[in-house]
Design a protein around this motif. Sequence first.
Motif, PDB file in Angstrom:
ATOM      1  N   MET A   1      62.360  80.942  68.426  1.00 23.86           N
ATOM      2  CA  MET A   1      61.950  81.264  69.771  1.00 23.86           C
ATOM      3  C   MET A   1      61.219  82.418  69.929  1.00 23.86           C
ATOM      4  O   MET A   1      59.892  82.511  70.253  1.00 23.86           O
ATOM      5  N   PHE A   2      61.574  83.755  69.752  1.00 29.40           N
ATOM      6  CA  PHE A   2      61.079  84.942  69.758  1.00 29.40           C
ATOM      7  C   PHE A   2      61.103  85.467  68.256  1.00 29.40           C
ATOM      8  O   PHE A   2      62.002  85.122  67.407  1.00 29.40           O
ATOM      9  N   GLU A   3      59.971  86.078  68.156  1.00 26.53           N
ATOM     10  CA  GLU A   3      59.942  86.895  66.815  1.00 26.53           C
ATOM     11  C   GLU A   3      60.522  88.392  66.981  1.00 26.53           C
ATOM     12  O   GLU A   3      60.634  88.735  68.242  1.00 26.53           O
ATOM     13  N   PHE A   4      60.597  89.073  66.067  1.00 24.14           N
ATOM     14  CA  PHE A   4      61.378  90.482  66.366  1.00 24.14           C
ATOM     15  C   PHE A   4      60.728  91.297  67.180  1.00 24.14           C
ATOM     16  O   PHE A   4      61.207  91.970  68.271  1.00 24.14           O
ATOM     17  N   ASP A   5      59.268  91.390  66.751  1.00 20.95           N
ATOM     18  CA  ASP A   5      58.447  92.284  67.830  1.00 20.95           C
ATOM     19  C   ASP A   5      58.417  91.925  69.019  1.00 20.95           C
ATOM     20  O   ASP A   5      58.179  92.544  70.114  1.00 20.95           O
ATOM     21  N   GLN A   6      58.242  90.347  69.448  1.00 26.52           N
ATOM     22  CA  GLN A   6      58.570  90.047  70.605  1.00 26.52           C
ATOM     23  C   GLN A   6      59.980  90.458  71.351  1.00 26.52           C
ATOM     24  O   GLN A   6      59.693  90.574  72.637  1.00 26.52           O
ATOM     25  N   TYR A   7      60.618  90.316  70.509  1.00 30.92           N
ATOM     26  CA  TYR A   7      62.155  90.587  71.297  1.00 30.92           C
ATOM     27  C   TYR A   7      62.214  92.239  71.844  1.00 30.92           C
ATOM     28  O   TYR A   7      62.731  92.456  72.728  1.00 30.92           O
ATOM     29  N   LEU A   8      61.592  92.970  70.707  1.00 36.27           N
ATOM     30  CA  LEU A   8      61.483  94.417  71.415  1.00 36.27           C
ATOM     31  C   LEU A   8      60.717  94.506  72.292  1.00 36.27           C
ATOM     32  O   LEU A   8      61.029  95.327  73.089  1.00 36.27           O
ATOM     33  N   GLY A   9      59.258  94.071  72.416  1.00 34.42           N
ATOM     34  CA  GLY A   9      58.702  94.152  73.621  1.00 34.42           C
ATOM     35  C   GLY A   9      59.430  93.627  74.845  1.00 34.42           C
ATOM     36  O   GLY A   9      58.986  94.216  76.005  1.00 34.42           O
ATOM     37  N   PHE A  10      60.026  92.447  74.845  1.00 35.31           N
ATOM     38  CA  PHE A  10      60.965  92.089  76.023  1.00 35.31           C
ATOM     39  C   PHE A  10      61.749  93.205  76.345  1.00 35.31           C
ATOM     40  O   PHE A  10      61.950  93.183  77.729  1.00 35.31           O
ATOM     41  N   LEU A  11      62.635  93.485  75.515  1.00 36.91           N
ATOM     42  CA  LEU A  11      63.606  94.579  75.896  1.00 36.91           C
ATOM     43  C   LEU A  11      62.986  95.966  76.461  1.00 36.91           C
ATOM     44  O   LEU A  11      63.651  96.272  77.351  1.00 36.91           O
ATOM     45  N   ALA A  12      61.704  96.271  75.992  1.00 34.70           N
ATOM     46  CA  ALA A  12      61.200  97.473  76.601  1.00 34.70           C
ATOM     47  C   ALA A  12      60.548  97.080  77.827  1.00 34.70           C
ATOM     48  O   ALA A  12      60.896  97.987  78.755  1.00 34.70           O
ATOM     49  N   PHE A  13      60.201  95.845  78.118  1.00 39.19           N
ATOM     50  CA  PHE A  13      59.634  95.507  79.482  1.00 39.19           C
ATOM     51  C   PHE A  13      60.880  95.526  80.568  1.00 39.19           C
ATOM     52  O   PHE A  13      60.872  95.924  81.627  1.00 39.19           O
ATOM     53  N   LEU A  14      61.979  94.769  80.129  1.00 37.13           N
ATOM     54  CA  LEU A  14      63.230  94.988  80.878  1.00 37.13           C
ATOM     55  C   LEU A  14      63.612  96.482  81.115  1.00 37.13           C
ATOM     56  O   LEU A  14      64.124  96.541  82.359  1.00 37.13           O
ATOM     57  N   THR A  15      63.723  97.144  80.276  1.00 36.23           N
ATOM     58  CA  THR A  15      64.285  98.546  80.534  1.00 36.23           C
ATOM     59  C   THR A  15      63.105  99.248  81.292  1.00 36.23           C
ATOM     60  O   THR A  15      63.849  99.692  82.549  1.00 36.23           O
ATOM     61  N   ILE A  16      61.937  99.198  81.245  1.00 40.87           N
ATOM     62  CA  ILE A  16      61.068  99.737  82.205  1.00 40.87           C
ATOM     63  C   ILE A  16      61.275  99.267  83.638  1.00 40.87           C
ATOM     64  O   ILE A  16      61.223 100.100  84.461  1.00 40.87           O
ATOM     65  N   VAL A  17      61.321  97.949  83.862  1.00 39.02           N
ATOM     66  CA  VAL A  17      61.614  97.387  85.001  1.00 39.02           C
ATOM     67  C   VAL A  17      62.815  97.669  85.783  1.00 39.02           C
ATOM     68  O   VAL A  17      63.055  98.165  86.836  1.00 39.02           O
ATOM     69  N   THR A  18      63.915  97.685  84.917  1.00 38.76           N
ATOM     70  CA  THR A  18      65.140  98.169  85.376  1.00 38.76           C
ATOM     71  C   THR A  18      65.297  99.748  85.759  1.00 38.76           C
ATOM     72  O   THR A  18      65.759 100.139  86.872  1.00 38.76           O
ATOM     73  N   ILE A  19      64.692 100.714  84.902  1.00 40.59           N
ATOM     74  CA  ILE A  19      64.360 102.049  85.625  1.00 40.59           C
ATOM     75  C   ILE A  19      63.671 102.256  86.677  1.00 40.59           C
ATOM     76  O   ILE A  19      63.968 102.952  87.571  1.00 40.59           O
ATOM     77  N   GLY A  20      62.686 101.457  86.779  1.00 37.07           N
ATOM     78  CA  GLY A  20      61.671 101.529  87.968  1.00 37.07           C
ATOM     79  C   GLY A  20      62.342 101.015  89.137  1.00 37.07           C
ATOM     80  O   GLY A  20      62.220 101.785  90.233  1.00 37.07           O
ATOM     81  N   PHE A  21      63.355  99.833  88.980  1.00 32.45           N
ATOM     82  CA  PHE A  21      64.190  99.391  90.338  1.00 32.45           C
ATOM     83  C   PHE A  21      64.963 100.548  90.635  1.00 32.45           C
ATOM     84  O   PHE A  21      65.194 100.850  92.000  1.00 32.45           O
TER      85      PHE A  21
END
Length: 55
Positions: free
Chosen positions: A1-21
């Motif tokens: 489904m996801f490769e490791f770098d895509q998984y890290l990018g997705f986690l970084a995106f979720l972290t940034i969105v959560t901090i912004g929220f």
Amino acid sequence: MFEFDQYLGFLAFLTIVTIGFWLMMFLLLFVVPYWLGGNLIELWKERRAAKRARE
């Protein structure tokens, strides 16, 4: 489904969105009302002092 770098990018995106929220919630629920309330109190004090100075 996801490769490791895509998984890290997705986690970084979720972290940034959560901090912004939560930053937006903090600003809207605490900082802005505190700022507006302080300004209104100071304006009221200045008008009251000017009224007393006229009397």
